[in-house]
Design a protein around this motif. Sequence first.
Motif, PDB file in Angstrom:
ATOM      1  N   TYR A  55     -90.281  -2.379   1.090  1.00 25.03           N
ATOM      2  CA  TYR A  55     -88.912  -2.320   0.571  1.00 25.03           C
ATOM      3  C   TYR A  55     -88.701  -3.241  -0.635  1.00 25.03           C
ATOM      4  CZ  TYR A  55     -87.335   0.296   4.681  1.00 25.03           C
ATOM      5  OH  TYR A  55     -87.145   1.262   5.633  1.00 25.03           O
ATOM      6  N   THR A  56     -89.777  -3.842  -1.124  1.00 25.78           N
ATOM      7  CA  THR A  56     -89.644  -4.845  -2.180  1.00 25.78           C
ATOM      8  C   THR A  56     -88.892  -4.315  -3.388  1.00 25.78           C
ATOM      9  OG1 THR A  56     -91.717  -5.871  -1.486  1.00 25.78           O
ATOM     10  CG2 THR A  56     -90.906  -6.422  -3.680  1.00 25.78           C
ATOM     11  N   GLU A  57     -89.242  -3.102  -3.830  1.00 27.57           N
ATOM     12  CA  GLU A  57     -88.651  -2.579  -5.056  1.00 27.57           C
ATOM     13  C   GLU A  57     -87.155  -2.344  -4.922  1.00 27.57           C
ATOM     14  OE1 GLU A  57     -88.766  -1.682  -9.044  1.00 27.57           O
ATOM     15  OE2 GLU A  57     -90.302  -2.570  -7.745  1.00 27.57           O
ATOM     16  N   SER A  58     -86.705  -1.973  -3.738  1.00 28.84           N
ATOM     17  CA  SER A  58     -85.279  -1.727  -3.526  1.00 28.84           C
ATOM     18  C   SER A  58     -84.459  -2.992  -3.729  1.00 28.84           C
ATOM     19  CB  SER A  58     -85.048  -1.174  -2.117  1.00 28.84           C
ATOM     20  OG  SER A  58     -83.671  -0.966  -1.862  1.00 28.84           O
ATOM     21  N   PHE A  59     -84.998  -4.133  -3.287  1.00 22.57           N
ATOM     22  CA  PHE A  59     -84.228  -5.378  -3.291  1.00 22.57           C
ATOM     23  C   PHE A  59     -84.667  -6.366  -4.375  1.00 22.57           C
ATOM     24  CE2 PHE A  59     -83.865  -3.550   0.904  1.00 22.57           C
ATOM     25  CZ  PHE A  59     -82.534  -3.753   1.235  1.00 22.57           C
ATOM     26  N   ARG A  60     -85.634  -5.968  -5.192  1.00 24.63           N
ATOM     27  CA  ARG A  60     -86.223  -6.892  -6.166  1.00 24.63           C
ATOM     28  C   ARG A  60     -85.188  -7.541  -7.076  1.00 24.63           C
ATOM     29  NH1 ARG A  60     -91.242  -6.971  -8.250  1.00 24.63           N
ATOM     30  NH2 ARG A  60     -91.698  -4.896  -7.376  1.00 24.63           N
ATOM     31  N   TYR A  61     -84.260  -6.762  -7.615  1.00 27.81           N
ATOM     32  CA  TYR A  61     -83.388  -7.257  -8.679  1.00 27.81           C
ATOM     33  C   TYR A  61     -82.153  -7.993  -8.168  1.00 27.81           C
ATOM     34  CZ  TYR A  61     -86.408  -4.288 -11.439  1.00 27.81           C
ATOM     35  OH  TYR A  61     -87.515  -3.719 -12.022  1.00 27.81           O
ATOM     36  N   VAL A  62     -81.885  -7.851  -6.880  1.00 30.41           N
ATOM     37  CA  VAL A  62     -80.729  -8.549  -6.317  1.00 30.41           C
ATOM     38  C   VAL A  62     -81.158  -9.787  -5.535  1.00 30.41           C
ATOM     39  CG1 VAL A  62     -80.569  -7.380  -4.066  1.00 30.41           C
ATOM     40  CG2 VAL A  62     -78.490  -8.031  -5.284  1.00 30.41           C
ATOM     41  N   LEU A 107     -79.711   2.666  -7.814  1.00 33.03           N
ATOM     42  CA  LEU A 107     -80.409   3.639  -8.656  1.00 33.03           C
ATOM     43  C   LEU A 107     -81.527   4.310  -7.866  1.00 33.03           C
ATOM     44  CD1 LEU A 107     -81.059   4.880 -11.478  1.00 33.03           C
ATOM     45  CD2 LEU A 107     -82.553   2.886 -11.863  1.00 33.03           C
ATOM     46  N   LEU A 108     -81.515   5.644  -7.840  1.00 27.45           N
ATOM     47  CA  LEU A 108     -82.593   6.416  -7.238  1.00 27.45           C
ATOM     48  C   LEU A 108     -83.702   6.612  -8.282  1.00 27.45           C
ATOM     49  CD1 LEU A 108     -80.408   6.814  -5.118  1.00 27.45           C
ATOM     50  CD2 LEU A 108     -81.025   9.221  -4.991  1.00 27.45           C
ATOM     51  N   PRO A 109     -84.945   6.912  -7.891  1.00 21.45           N
ATOM     52  CA  PRO A 109     -85.350   7.317  -6.535  1.00 21.45           C
ATOM     53  C   PRO A 109     -85.778   6.168  -5.628  1.00 21.45           C
ATOM     54  CG  PRO A 109     -87.171   7.643  -8.056  1.00 21.45           C
ATOM     55  CD  PRO A 109     -86.016   7.138  -8.882  1.00 21.45           C
ATOM     56  N   LYS A 110     -85.925   4.959  -6.155  1.00 24.32           N
ATOM     57  CA  LYS A 110     -86.430   3.846  -5.354  1.00 24.32           C
ATOM     58  C   LYS A 110     -85.321   3.045  -4.683  1.00 24.32           C
ATOM     59  CE  LYS A 110     -90.905   4.105  -5.959  1.00 24.32           C
ATOM     60  NZ  LYS A 110     -91.832   4.250  -4.810  1.00 24.32           N
ATOM     61  N   TYR A 111     -84.093   3.469  -4.830  1.00 23.46           N
ATOM     62  CA  TYR A 111     -82.945   2.775  -4.239  1.00 23.46           C
ATOM     63  C   TYR A 111     -82.903   1.318  -4.696  1.00 23.46           C
ATOM     64  CZ  TYR A 111     -82.436   6.991  -1.527  1.00 23.46           C
ATOM     65  OH  TYR A 111     -82.263   8.299  -1.169  1.00 23.46           O
ATOM     66  N   ARG A 112     -83.120   1.140  -6.001  1.00 29.19           N
ATOM     67  CA  ARG A 112     -83.035  -0.197  -6.572  1.00 29.19           C
ATOM     68  C   ARG A 112     -81.581  -0.640  -6.608  1.00 29.19           C
ATOM     69  NH1 ARG A 112     -86.808   2.502 -10.142  1.00 29.19           N
ATOM     70  NH2 ARG A 112     -88.862   1.469 -10.123  1.00 29.19           N
ATOM     71  N   ILE A 113     -81.315  -1.831  -6.091  1.00 29.01           N
ATOM     72  CA  ILE A 113     -79.968  -2.397  -6.121  1.00 29.01           C
ATOM     73  C   ILE A 113     -79.861  -3.215  -7.396  1.00 29.01           C
ATOM     74  CG2 ILE A 113     -78.263  -3.740  -4.848  1.00 29.01           C
ATOM     75  CD1 ILE A 113     -80.133  -3.426  -2.376  1.00 29.01           C
ATOM     76  N   LEU A 114     -79.005  -2.761  -8.331  1.00 24.42           N
ATOM     77  CA  LEU A 114     -78.973  -3.367  -9.659  1.00 24.42           C
ATOM     78  C   LEU A 114     -77.667  -4.111  -9.913  1.00 24.42           C
ATOM     79  CD1 LEU A 114     -80.422  -0.453 -11.853  1.00 24.42           C
ATOM     80  CD2 LEU A 114     -81.669  -2.294 -10.681  1.00 24.42           C
ATOM     81  N   PRO A 115     -77.731  -5.416 -10.150  1.00 27.40           N
ATOM     82  CA  PRO A 115     -76.553  -6.146 -10.648  1.00 27.40           C
ATOM     83  C   PRO A 115     -76.406  -5.871 -12.143  1.00 27.40           C
ATOM     84  CG  PRO A 115     -78.403  -7.647 -10.449  1.00 27.40           C
ATOM     85  CD  PRO A 115     -78.881  -6.313  -9.932  1.00 27.40           C
TER      86      PRO A 115
END
Length: 377
Positions: free
Chosen positions: A73-80, A329-337
């Motif tokens: 799940y790293t990529e989903s939560f990386r930026y937050v 943001l899909l497709p990786k469900y990145r949570i972006l601030p």
Amino acid sequence: MIRAKKYGFVICLLIITVLWFILTILSERCTPAEDFLPAIPSPERVRLVFAGDLMQHLPQVTAARNGEHELDYTESFRYVKPVFQEADLAILNLETTLTPSTFYTGFPRFRSPAKLADVLQDMGIDVAVLANNHICDNGWAGIDFTSRRLDSLGIASTGAFADSLSYRRFHPLRINAGKMRFALFNYTYGTNGMPVPEGAIVNLIDTSAIACDLAQIDRTQTDCIIVFFHWGDEYIRRPNGEQRRLAEFCHRHGVEIVAGSHPHVIQPVETYPDADGLIRSITVYSLGNLVSNQRERFRNGGLIVTLDIEKTNNQPVRIIPSYTPVWVLLPKYRILPPSVADTFPLSKQEQHVYLQFMQDTHTLLHSAAPSDSSLNF
């Protein structure tokens, strides 16, 4: 002659000593009075960070696969992640149950990978609140494994308990952050009509029970009380009357922070300043979705709320809020601030949807808030 010189030298020394003494006294009398005031202690400061619904629809599980059986799940939560790591105390609503099996399900009965808890630990989550409408989705086993899995990673939980022993230990959840002492309560409006499993306890919203809980808090041993509710109407961007009554009820009983989840959209934040304009209590009606597969307007993101809590001697705490909208943001469900999304390579359609979310959030928060400077957006 020698004796006269000796006496003259002694007399000169005495005169010099007297003059030095007089000058010392005069200089002390001329020192400004404020130099003699007692030092004002610097306030203790603790940073709290709150996030909304962490959901796990099946497409999110699929997106986390990096092999046949591996999940990351790293990529989903990386930026937050940095937002949470700056906190002394980070809290979110875990709106699913964890399972040790590989049989995962999404809506309407969530069973999610145990691996999800690893990313919570990695990004610095301290507390997961569990009292929500999906906590009974996998029966007693779901409540038991979820709380034990979190505990094994050093993540505290409250609101739902596998047994009465856990209930007595973690209700309220008492936390020390910095030099401040917190008490956290968590309640839900219901469990989607599913019965609470035998032996388990889920905190349901009941003002009589809440009043009793709050009355047992020793304020000489507690600096700040937090109540986290799962409440409100889904997809409605304004709090209903029941939410407002509950928030007012809690603040009347001494609660400084009320936070909420369940509507899956952001709702307003209300601050309550004292006569000097210092914020002493706050209500965050709905934090929206931290991450989910909901893509409709208003549901494709949420709000991370940062509260800097200051405490000086025996004064009430002062709350300094700021807000970070996050969009998924899909497709990786990145949570972006915004600090990331504003420079992230988005398609024209993605950029349009993102900017619409940001404008909707900005309009909601600023139109619903008093004209103060606490809205650091």
